[in-house]
Design a protein around this motif. Structure first.
Motif, PDB file in Angstrom:
ATOM      1  N   LYS A  17       0.832  -1.209   0.000  1.00  0.00           N
ATOM      2  CA  LYS A  17       0.000   0.000   0.000  1.00  0.00           C
ATOM      3  C   LYS A  17       0.863   1.254   0.000  1.00  0.00           C
ATOM      4  CE  LYS A  17      -3.947  -2.071   2.421  1.00  0.00           C
ATOM      5  NZ  LYS A  17      -4.705  -2.114   3.686  1.00  0.00           N
ATOM      6  N   ARG A  18       1.919   1.250   0.813  1.00  0.00           N
ATOM      7  CA  ARG A  18       2.813   2.410   0.884  1.00  0.00           C
ATOM      8  C   ARG A  18       3.495   2.654  -0.467  1.00  0.00           C
ATOM      9  NH1 ARG A  18       4.833   1.113   5.292  1.00  0.00           N
ATOM     10  NH2 ARG A  18       6.648  -0.082   4.598  1.00  0.00           N
ATOM     11  N   TYR A  19       3.907   1.578  -1.114  1.00  0.00           N
ATOM     12  CA  TYR A  19       4.582   1.691  -2.412  1.00  0.00           C
ATOM     13  C   TYR A  19       3.624   2.246  -3.467  1.00  0.00           C
ATOM     14  CZ  TYR A  19       7.546   0.307  -6.368  1.00  0.00           C
ATOM     15  OH  TYR A  19       8.335   0.302  -7.493  1.00  0.00           O
ATOM     16  N   ILE A  20       2.372   1.791  -3.432  1.00  0.00           N
ATOM     17  CA  ILE A  20       1.363   2.284  -4.380  1.00  0.00           C
ATOM     18  C   ILE A  20       1.097   3.770  -4.148  1.00  0.00           C
ATOM     19  CG2 ILE A  20      -1.076   2.117  -5.027  1.00  0.00           C
ATOM     20  CD1 ILE A  20      -0.840  -0.922  -4.427  1.00  0.00           C
ATOM     21  N   HIS A  21       0.980   4.189  -2.889  1.00  0.00           N
ATOM     22  CA  HIS A  21       0.765   5.605  -2.576  1.00  0.00           C
ATOM     23  C   HIS A  21       1.895   6.466  -3.131  1.00  0.00           C
ATOM     24  CE1 HIS A  21      -2.777   6.336  -0.062  1.00  0.00           C
ATOM     25  NE2 HIS A  21      -2.643   5.077   0.368  1.00  0.00           N
ATOM     26  N   GLN A  75       6.126  -3.692 -10.650  1.00  0.00           N
ATOM     27  CA  GLN A  75       7.434  -3.094 -10.416  1.00  0.00           C
ATOM     28  C   GLN A  75       7.997  -3.469  -9.045  1.00  0.00           C
ATOM     29  OE1 GLN A  75       9.335  -1.427 -12.624  1.00  0.00           O
ATOM     30  NE2 GLN A  75       7.717  -1.903 -14.107  1.00  0.00           N
ATOM     31  N   LEU A  76       7.098  -3.532  -8.044  1.00  0.00           N
ATOM     32  CA  LEU A  76       7.529  -3.874  -6.687  1.00  0.00           C
ATOM     33  C   LEU A  76       7.890  -5.352  -6.556  1.00  0.00           C
ATOM     34  CD1 LEU A  76       7.852  -3.195  -3.632  1.00  0.00           C
ATOM     35  CD2 LEU A  76       5.406  -3.712  -3.391  1.00  0.00           C
ATOM     36  N   LEU A  77       7.094  -6.205  -7.201  1.00  0.00           N
ATOM     37  CA  LEU A  77       7.189  -7.645  -6.959  1.00  0.00           C
ATOM     38  C   LEU A  77       7.915  -8.423  -8.051  1.00  0.00           C
ATOM     39  CD1 LEU A  77       3.498  -8.198  -5.782  1.00  0.00           C
ATOM     40  CD2 LEU A  77       5.509  -7.913  -4.332  1.00  0.00           C
ATOM     41  N   LYS A  78       8.411  -7.752  -9.077  1.00  0.00           N
ATOM     42  CA  LYS A  78       8.914  -8.489 -10.238  1.00  0.00           C
ATOM     43  C   LYS A  78      10.053  -9.445  -9.901  1.00  0.00           C
ATOM     44  CE  LYS A  78      11.802  -4.625 -11.893  1.00  0.00           C
ATOM     45  NZ  LYS A  78      12.032  -3.717 -13.039  1.00  0.00           N
ATOM     46  N   GLU A  79      10.875  -9.089  -8.909  1.00  0.00           N
ATOM     47  CA  GLU A  79      11.964  -9.996  -8.561  1.00  0.00           C
ATOM     48  C   GLU A  79      11.438 -11.248  -7.872  1.00  0.00           C
ATOM     49  OE1 GLU A  79      15.442  -8.482  -6.814  1.00  0.00           O
ATOM     50  OE2 GLU A  79      15.557  -6.708  -8.091  1.00  0.00           O
ATOM     51  N   SER A  80      10.269 -11.143  -7.246  1.00  0.00           N
ATOM     52  CA  SER A  80       9.633 -12.321  -6.655  1.00  0.00           C
ATOM     53  C   SER A  80       8.832 -13.090  -7.703  1.00  0.00           C
ATOM     54  CB  SER A  80       8.703 -11.908  -5.518  1.00  0.00           C
ATOM     55  OG  SER A  80       9.406 -11.218  -4.521  1.00  0.00           O
TER      56      SER A  80
END
Length: 478
Positions: A17-21, A75-80
């Motif tokens: 949520k923080r990353y999206i904000h 973008q946040l999770l692509k490495e996972s």
């Protein structure tokens, strides 16, 4: 699309949520003029309500916001999300370099993907070789086309063979697990695997390290299903050693690695090597504490299964339930703390285990409370355990003296069985036996006859694995 958006936001962690904000604020630092941010905040508030009784009115387009959130999460999770994000990044960089005319620099990036010894993603290697050949043609690299083109074509064929071999073993693994789900872990004939018998006979048929891991996981799993725990142990040990030897594969597939450890522990438990199982769990728990990658939400289900549910199994099979009563509160709190991350089957399994603990230690109030939580789970989840849960409820009411309710439950169970809704063969005659037994609760021999009947049925069906958790064995004459 607003329904999809609401469901998606419900799954978000605080970090997400923080990353999206932060990303949405890049469009405008004034929230009043930023429709994306305003609407996202509305959805956040809405899903946080205990009883939402209104419809969200969006200032902008909810469909566009839904896709925007997905793009930001990528973008946040692509490495996972990508097992080989580093190599994927190199390919993307080379595409940009080719587009800008920097052919040699682009080739350097591709060669890192194609020729590195530590890379196990054959699909990306295939993509890199294809891009390299296309770029050589586009930039008229005559030297490469004359000297190295044929070698790369051979390499492309080799990678293709390795890739499709790995894909085949992955398919077998998926089919084996699918069959297991439909036949409740201890299944009938392995219909899905008959056509793959040749591949499963010799590890040499598995070409890559990943394929070899799948080969051993599949064979170990099938051995567990058939009750051949010595063979299962050998395959489980080999699987774990392959992960240790191939650290990169292990780090890219931590969930699968944890499941391989689980299978090894299951083999230890059923061979009564309880100390080895506990030692292994302690070692892996230390490893988990030291590795930040193991803190991801997507691993919580696997970590819970290994460190909580499997330890509860270990306590039962080792006959140490009374000695571990001080840990019951911990197990209960772990179920509650991880509830949102647990798969339905794992949650039901853990609740049943806890219910059995309380039942075994004659804490019938807590056993009934836990039963009431577990029975709310969907009917299609772990039907084998649901049957044992029904047995738990009957045993609880027997011991607390709810005679009317006890016989009412038995009649409901009898109607249930008459419809053909049963998992175990012993259930066909069980309702009648229990009605007679509870009508004569002082006749000790009836209880012995029930135990013998269950023993013979478990033996005949090859389902002895359930005996240790059968609540009816706790029954005794009044």
């Amino acid at each position: 699309m607003s329904v999809n958006l609401i469901q998606l936001v419900k799954t978000l962690t605080k970090t997400e949520k923080r990353y999206i904000h932060l990303n949405l604020k890049t469009f405008s630092f004034d929230e009043n003029n930023n429709q994306f941010l305003t609407d996202f905040s509305k959805v956040e508030h809405y899903v946080g309500l205990k009883k939402p009784n209104s419809i969200i009115k969006f200032d902008g387009n909810s469909t566009k916001l839904y896709y925007k959130v997905l793009d930001i999460l990528f973008q946040l999770l692509k490495e996972s999300l990508y097992d080989n994000e580093n190599d994927n990044r190199l390919i993307k960089r080379s595409q940009v370099l080719f587009h800008k005319g920097f052919y040699r620099d682009g080739i350097k990036h591709l060669n890192k993907v194609i020729y590195t010894e530590k890379n196990y993603s054959f699909l990306l290697r295939i993509e890199a070789i294809e891009l390299k050949i296309r770029a050589a043609i586009k930039f008229s690299d005559i030297d490469y086309l004359n000297k190295n083109f044929e070698n790369d074509k051979l390499l492309l064929m080799q990678f293709s063979n390795f890739y499709f071999n790995q894909l085949e073993f992955e398919s077998i693994w998926a089919l084996v697990k699918a069959e297991s789900s439909t036949s409740y872990f201890i299944g009938q004939d392995n219909e899905f695997t008959k056509r793959y018998q040749n591949l499963l006979r010799d590890e040499k048929s598995a070409l890559s390290a990943t394929s070899k891991i799948f080969f051993n996981k599949i064979n170990g799993f099938l051995a567990i299903k058939e009750g051949d725990f010595e063979t299962a142990l050998a395959y489980a040990k080999r699987t774990k050693s392959l992960y240790v030897l191939n650290e990169e594969i292990k780090n890219r597939n931590i969930g699968e690695y944890l499941r391989s450890v689980r299978n090894l522990c299951i083999a230890y438990i059923h061979l009564k090597q309880f100390d080895r199982a506990e030692t292994l769990l302690n070692e892996i728990e230390e490893e988990a504490a030291e590795n930040k990658k193991w803190k991801l939400a997507l691993l919580k289900n696997d970590l819970f299964t290994l460190f909580v549910s499997l330890r509860m199994d270990l306590i039962v099979y080792s006959g140490t339930i009374h000695k571990n009563q001080s840990r019951f509160n911990y197990f209960e709190s772990e179920i509650k703390n991880n509830e949102e991350y647990l798969a339905a089957d794992e949650k039901l399994t853990a609740l049943f285990q806890l219910c059995y603990f309380y039942l075994y230690t004659e804490n019938y109030k807590k056993a009934l409370r836990t039963f009431n939580q577990a029975i709310l789970m969907p009917d299609n989840v772990r039907k084998d355990l649901r049957q044992l849960l029904l047995m738990s409820e009957i045993v609880i009411h027997y011991f607390i003296g709810n005679t009317d309710l006890l016989f009412s439950k038995l009649q409901s169970y009898k109607r249930f069985i008459e419809k053909g809704e049963y998992v175990f063969e012993y259930e066909k005659q069980l309702p009648s036996k229990l009605i007679y037994l509870f009508s004569n609760p002082f006749e000790t021999k009836l209880f012995s006859e029930l135990y013998n009947y269950l023993d013979e049925s478990f033996e005949k069906e090859g389902k002895q694995i359930y005996k240790s958790f059968m609540p009816l064995y706790l029954l005794k004459a009044q």
